[in-house]
Design a protein around this motif. Sequence first.
Motif, mmCIF file in Angstrom:
data_model
loop_
_atom_site.group_PDB
_atom_site.id
_atom_site.type_symbol
_atom_site.label_atom_id
_atom_site.label_comp_id
_atom_site.label_asym_id
_atom_site.label_seq_id
_atom_site.Cartn_x
_atom_site.Cartn_y
_atom_site.Cartn_z
ATOM 1 N N ARG A 221 16.767 35.322 -30.323
ATOM 2 C CA ARG A 221 16.595 36.239 -31.345
ATOM 3 C C ARG A 221 15.442 35.677 -32.353
ATOM 4 N N THR B 43 12.130 37.959 -32.410
ATOM 5 C CA THR B 43 11.686 39.027 -32.828
ATOM 6 C C THR B 43 12.291 39.253 -34.422
ATOM 7 N N VAL C 147 12.816 40.810 -37.747
ATOM 8 C CA VAL C 147 12.829 41.514 -38.795
ATOM 9 C C VAL C 147 12.426 42.931 -39.635
ATOM 10 N N ARG D 291 17.116 43.425 -36.032
ATOM 11 C CA ARG D 291 15.721 42.471 -35.121
ATOM 12 C C ARG D 291 15.289 43.349 -34.135
#
Length: 467
Positions: free
Chosen positions: A394, A397, A399, A436
């Motif tokens: 995560r 990625t 935001v 995200r």
Amino acid sequence: MGSSEQHAAGQRGSGARSHRGAFGEFGGAESGLIDRAFTEQIVLVGMLSADRTADEVDANLDELERLVDTAGANPVDRIVQRRDAPDPATFIGRGKASEILDVSMAHDADTVVFDDELTPAQQYNLERLLKRTALDRTAVILDIFAQNATTLEGKAQVELAQLRYRLPRLRGRGRQLSQQAGGIGTRGPGETKLEVDRRRIQRRLTRLERDLRGLRRTRLNQRKSRRRSRYRTVAIVGYTNAGKSTLLRRLTGANVLIEDRLFATLDATTRRLQLPGGETVLVTDTVGFIKKLPTSLVEAFMSTLEEVAEADLLVHLVDASAAEPEMHIDVVRSVLREIGAGGVEELIAFNKCDAADERLVHRLLGAYEGAHAISSDTGDGVVELLLAVGDRLRRRTEVTELRIPYARGDALAAVHREGEVLSESHDDRGTVVHARLDEVARSLFAEFETAADNRSTAAEAAHSSRQ
């Protein structure tokens, strides 16, 4: 015929199981696989030099003993030679070769295996002095790979590495392959046979390289297809016998071979896995690495190892119960750099912690930040490892802030499906979402980005001022 050869012929004639085999001969050039019919007796030889300690030599010979055992032979003795540098002609010197001959005859050994790689000339000279087959660690590893390769690609890769190893070592042996003395009219059947063998291997090499190029294109297309699916990829890497296949089966239920031996798995296996956070990833089990991994193997398996270099995250599995786990980590990282995967993000997991010393595991976790302790056999710590995998992926990625009009509830639902929503708030223009999103998802929702709103508002203000 010597006493050992008479003994072997007598056993074969009586139908009894003998230790006279073809260890290291790699079978025929067409298949590259070994038909193991005998259990050979092996003498191991290591070298203690200025840049190696006695403990390092012992550890190397311990691993070589496991390799020989995995290959199907029986180590019966080990000899260590102390030298400042290898002898160019015989690696160990004629005096030590005479000692090894005596030990080999005492054990009725068939083969002598050296822990270091031998040049073709050294191997030839040693076989003349020892009166038996002389091999190095590379030959043993190639032998094991030949036994374990199962897929078309795996067999082709192993055979390619074997033939590259054998080609410079084609030497005349006995009358059948005796070399010519030189000069016109001296070319005999032995030299003709040698040239025929060379040409046959060269033709086979060319064909294998062509076949592997085709398989490499197929694997490349498969990777492109996986990238289009937008699934993140996770590769499980580690020293051989670290438990990679056991972990893959624990995570995905994949029907992969699991054995407590070196190089039980050669062919990359990829399976789909849903992480605890809901994300779907592709997990690949790869061939294990080992100290002094032959360069020919790295080159032959490059199409398979590219799976590692293309991964989004590496789960580096380490056997915590091994004698030298830190050395295993260094070896794996060295091979990763060699195949162009040194820059891929790494998550270390110490496996087999149920069988390891607790104090050692605690020390290892403190030495490697972010590492996890697991047991792929019992499942302890695996959930926590998966949570960490999800967190690492995560982080890759961005935001993105989106403002979705209240009338576009379908778009808001799609954001929840395509990414991870971190927060939601509301203003007079719609729902403000922080999520995200990967690059594809960001392009899908580009019209709702607040940055796009700001740019649009600024453009409108500039246009009004000009008017």
